[in-house]
Design an enzyme around this catalytic site. Structure first.
Site, PDB file in Angstrom:
ATOM      1  CG  HIS A   1      43.517  53.550  73.339  1.00  0.00           C
ATOM      2  ND1 HIS A   1      43.640  54.845  73.779  1.00  0.00           N
ATOM      3  CD2 HIS A   1      44.285  52.808  74.175  1.00  0.00           C
ATOM      4  CE1 HIS A   1      44.435  54.879  74.833  1.00  0.00           C
ATOM      5  NE2 HIS A   1      44.847  53.664  75.100  1.00  0.00           N
TER       6      HIS A   1
ATOM      7  CG  ASP B   1      45.321  54.167  67.273  1.00  0.00           C
ATOM      8  OD1 ASP B   1      46.554  54.000  67.345  1.00  0.00           O
ATOM      9  OD2 ASP B   1      44.580  54.158  68.266  1.00  0.00           O
TER      10      ASP B   1
ATOM     11  CD  GLN C   1      49.120  48.397  71.273  1.00  0.00           C
ATOM     12  OE1 GLN C   1      50.098  47.662  71.158  1.00  0.00           O
ATOM     13  NE2 GLN C   1      48.865  49.048  72.390  1.00  0.00           N
TER      14      GLN C   1
ATOM     15  CE  LYS D   1      50.820  52.588  73.035  1.00  0.00           C
ATOM     16  NZ  LYS D   1      50.469  52.124  74.364  1.00  0.00           N
TER      17      LYS D   1
ATOM     18  CB  CYS E   1      42.705  53.339  77.456  1.00  0.00           C
ATOM     19  SG  CYS E   1      43.663  53.970  78.810  1.00  0.00           S
TER      20      CYS E   1
HETATM   21  N1  PMP Z   1      45.747  53.644  70.469  1.00  0.00           N
HETATM   22  C1  PMP Z   1      45.994  52.389  70.845  1.00  0.00           C
HETATM   23  C2  PMP Z   1      45.445  51.253  70.023  1.00  0.00           C
HETATM   24  C3  PMP Z   1      46.763  52.159  71.977  1.00  0.00           C
HETATM   25  O1  PMP Z   1      47.014  50.915  72.363  1.00  0.00           O
HETATM   26  C4  PMP Z   1      47.270  53.251  72.705  1.00  0.00           C
HETATM   27  C5  PMP Z   1      48.101  53.044  73.959  1.00  0.00           C
HETATM   28  N2  PMP Z   1      47.651  52.073  74.823  1.00  0.00           N
HETATM   29  C6  PMP Z   1      46.981  54.535  72.253  1.00  0.00           C
HETATM   30  C7  PMP Z   1      46.217  54.693  71.138  1.00  0.00           C
HETATM   31  C8  PMP Z   1      47.467  55.746  72.982  1.00  0.00           C
HETATM   32  O2  PMP Z   1      48.848  55.806  72.974  1.00  0.00           O
HETATM   33  P1  PMP Z   1      49.563  56.945  73.825  1.00  0.00           P
HETATM   34  O3  PMP Z   1      49.144  56.756  75.240  1.00  0.00           O
HETATM   35  O4  PMP Z   1      51.009  56.679  73.600  1.00  0.00           O
HETATM   36  O5  PMP Z   1      49.102  58.234  73.262  1.00  0.00           O
END
Ligand code: PMP
Length: 423
Positions: free
Chosen positions: A132, A210, A213, A236, A378
Site C-alpha cells: 500500500h 503492515d 489488513q 479497520k 492506494c
Molecule cells: N496498509 C494496508 C495494507 C492498507 O490496506 C491500508 C488501508 N487501506 C493502509 C496500510 C493504510 O491504513 P490507514 O489509511 O488506516 O493508515
C-alpha cells in the site's frame, strides 16, 4: 461483546452480529445496504458507538493530568485499552504499544524515528511490489533523504504472491529493514511474515509488518512472528477512525527518539532542555485520542467475544463461496491467489469484468445498494505496473457479511453485463 448465543457451529452467527451494526439496518439508494468495503474501513457495532458516547456523557476529562475522579477514570480506561491491544496482538506489555492515528502514521513514525537514526547513505531498505502507498512513500522519503537504496521483492509469475527467488536475492543485499504487508489490500494474499522475519533477521535486518489488513481478520501474535514493528488501524477492526498503533519491541522503542515534542511526552522540562517520559508515552506528544482508545477497547472486546479463529474461518468460507461463484462468470477475472489457495488469502477479492470499467461496475453496485471500491486502492505500483491495469473493482468481507451479500454482488455483476451487453 457479542453474546455467546451468536456463536454457532459454523463459526459465527452473522444474522445476530448484523443486528449489532445500526448502519446495516439502513438502505442505500432505496436498497438494503450491502457493505462490501471493509478493507477500506469497517462498520462499527453499537457496543463501540455506546462506549464512545458513554465516555463523553460520563467521564470526559483529559488523561495523565487531573487528580480528580473522572480524569483518573479516563486515564485508566485509555491505558487499559493499550493493555488489551497488547494482549490482542501478543505483545509483551502495553509499553510496546504506541497509539497513533492509523497504520500510515505508525509506519511514518518507524521510518522517521528508527529510520532517521539507523539508515545511512548506501543502505538497503526492502519492501515488496504488493505494498500500500502507506508502506511505500515513507520509505521513498527516507531513501531520498539519506541516499539509501529502496529495493522491491517481486511477485511471482501469476502475480499472486511474493516470488521466493526474488526474496532471497533481495535479502542477500542485507537490507537494514524489510517492511512488508501481512495481508494485501488488493490481492488478498497473506504473506508468511514469520518466515520472512526469520530470514530477514538471519541477514541482520529488522522487520516491520503492515498489519492493516491482518489484525482485523485473523489471530495475530507479534511475539510468535518475531517482527520488530507491527502497524495497525483501529478503524479497520470495528474501532473509530483516528486511532491506530505501532507495536515495537521494547528495546527498539527504548533506543528510539520521539519525533514530536510537547506535553505528556516529557518527564521534566527546563529552559534549555528536557527529559523524555517512559514508554510508550514518550512517543505520544499532546492530548491523546482518548475516545479513540476507549472505542478501540470496545472493538477488541467485541472481536474477542466472537474469537479471531472463528472470524478467520468465517471469512475463509465466505471467500471460498464467492470465488466459486465468481469463477463461473464469463469474462470475470479475479486477482490474487486462486480458490485452491484459499488458506493463503484473506477476504479481499479484486476483480475486473471484460468490457466494463471498474468505476462503472462500482456505480452499478451502488445503484443496487452495494458498497464496493474501484480504483488503484492506494497501490499504484501494484495495480498499474505489476497487474498492468489502471484500476480494479474490489469487494471485501467482514464478520457481518454472509452468502446473501455475495449473492447480491453476483446479481449486480449480472446487471453490469446486461447494461454493457456483455456475454
Ligand atoms: N496498509 C494496508 C495494507 C492498507 O490496506 C491500508 C488501508 N487501506 C493502509 C496500510 C493504510 O491504513 P490507514 O489509511 O488506516 O493508515
Amino acid at each position: 461483546m457479542a453474546s455467546k448465543a451468536s456463536i454457532t457451529k459454523r463459526g459465527i452467527d452473522v444474522e445476530s452480529i448484523k443486528k449489532d451494526f445500526p448502519i446495516l439496518g439502513t438502505s442505500m439508494n432505496g436498497k438494503r445496504l450491502v457493505y462490501l468495503d471493509s478493507a477500506a474501513t469497517s462498520q462499527k457495532p453499537i457496543q463501540v458507538i455506546d462506549a464512545i458516547s458513554n465516555y463523553y456523557k460520563t467521564f470526559n476529562a483529559n488523561i495523565h493530568r487531573g487528580i480528580y475522579k473522572i480524569s483518573e477514570q479516563a486515564t485508566e480506561e485509555y491505558t487499559a485499552s493499550k493493555v488489551k491491544l497488547a494482549k490482542f496482538i501478543g505483545a509483551k506489555s502495553y509499553q510496546e504499544i504506541v497509539y497513533v492515528r492509523n497504520t500510515t502514521e505508525a509506519i511514518n513514525l518507524a521510518a522517521l524515528s528508527w529510520g532517521g537514526a539507523n539508515i545511512k547513505n548506501g543502505d538497503h531498505i526492502l519492501i515488496t511490489q504488493m505494498e500500500h502507498h502507506s508502506n511505500i512513500v515513507p520509505w521513498q522519503m527516507l531513501a531520498q533523504r539519506t541516499g539509501a537504496v529502496l529495493d522491491y521483492v517481486m511477485l511471482n509469475e501469476d502475480k499472486s504472491a511474493i516470488d521466493e527467488s526474488s526474496l532471497e536475492e533481495q535479502l542477500s543485499k542485507n537490507p537494514k529493514i524489510f517492511a512488508v504487508s501481512h495481508a494485501s489490500n488488493v490481492l488478498g494474499t497473506i504473506n508468511d511474515v514469520k518466515k520472512i522475519t526469520r530470514m530477514t533477521h538471519e541477514h541482520g535486518g529488522i522487520v516491520l509488518v503492515d498489519g492493516a489488513q491482518s489484525a482485523p481478520h485473523m489471530p495475530v501474535n507479534v511475539s510468535e512472528i518475531g517482527c520488530d514493528f507491527f502497524a495497525l488501524s483501529g478503524h479497520k477492526m470495528l474501532g473509530p477512525t483516528g486511532i491506530g498503533a505501532l507495536y515495537g519491541k521494547r528495546e527498539l522503542l527504548d533506543s528510539m527518539e520521539p519525533i514530536f515534542g510537547g506535553g505528556d511526552m516529557i518527564r521534566s522540562v527546563g529552559f534549555q532542555d528536557h527529559t523524555w517520559n517512559e514508554l510508550p508515552w514518550k512517543f505520544e506528544a499532546g492530548t491523546s485520542n482518548i475516545e479513540g482508545g476507549i472505542g478501540m477497547s470496545a472493538a477488541i472486546d467485541y472481536l474477542n467475544g466472537i474469537g479471531m479463529e472463528s472470524i478467520r474461518k468465517h471469512e475463509m468460507e465466505l471467500t471460498r463461496y464467492a470465488m466459486e461463484k465468481l469463477g463461473s462468470i464469463a469474462g470475470l477475472k479475479v486477482y490474487g491467489p486462486d480458490a485452491k489457495h484459499i488458506k493463503n488469502r484473506g477476504g479481499v477479492i479484486s476483480f475486473s469484468i471484460k468490457g466494463a470499467h471498474p468505476h462503472d461496475v462500482a456505480q452499478i453496485f451502488d445503484e443496487n445498494g452495494i458498497a464496493i471500491r474501484a480504483g488503484h486502492h492506494c497501490a499504484m505500483p501494484l495495480v498499474e505496473d505489476v497487474l498492468g491495469v489502471g484500476a480494479v473493482s474490489r469487494m471485501s468481507f467482514y464478520i457481518y457479511n454472509d452468502e446473501k451479500d455475495v449473492d447480491a454482488a453476483v446479481k449486480a455483476i449480472g446487471e453490469v453485463k446486461r447494461i454493457f451487453k456483455l456475454n
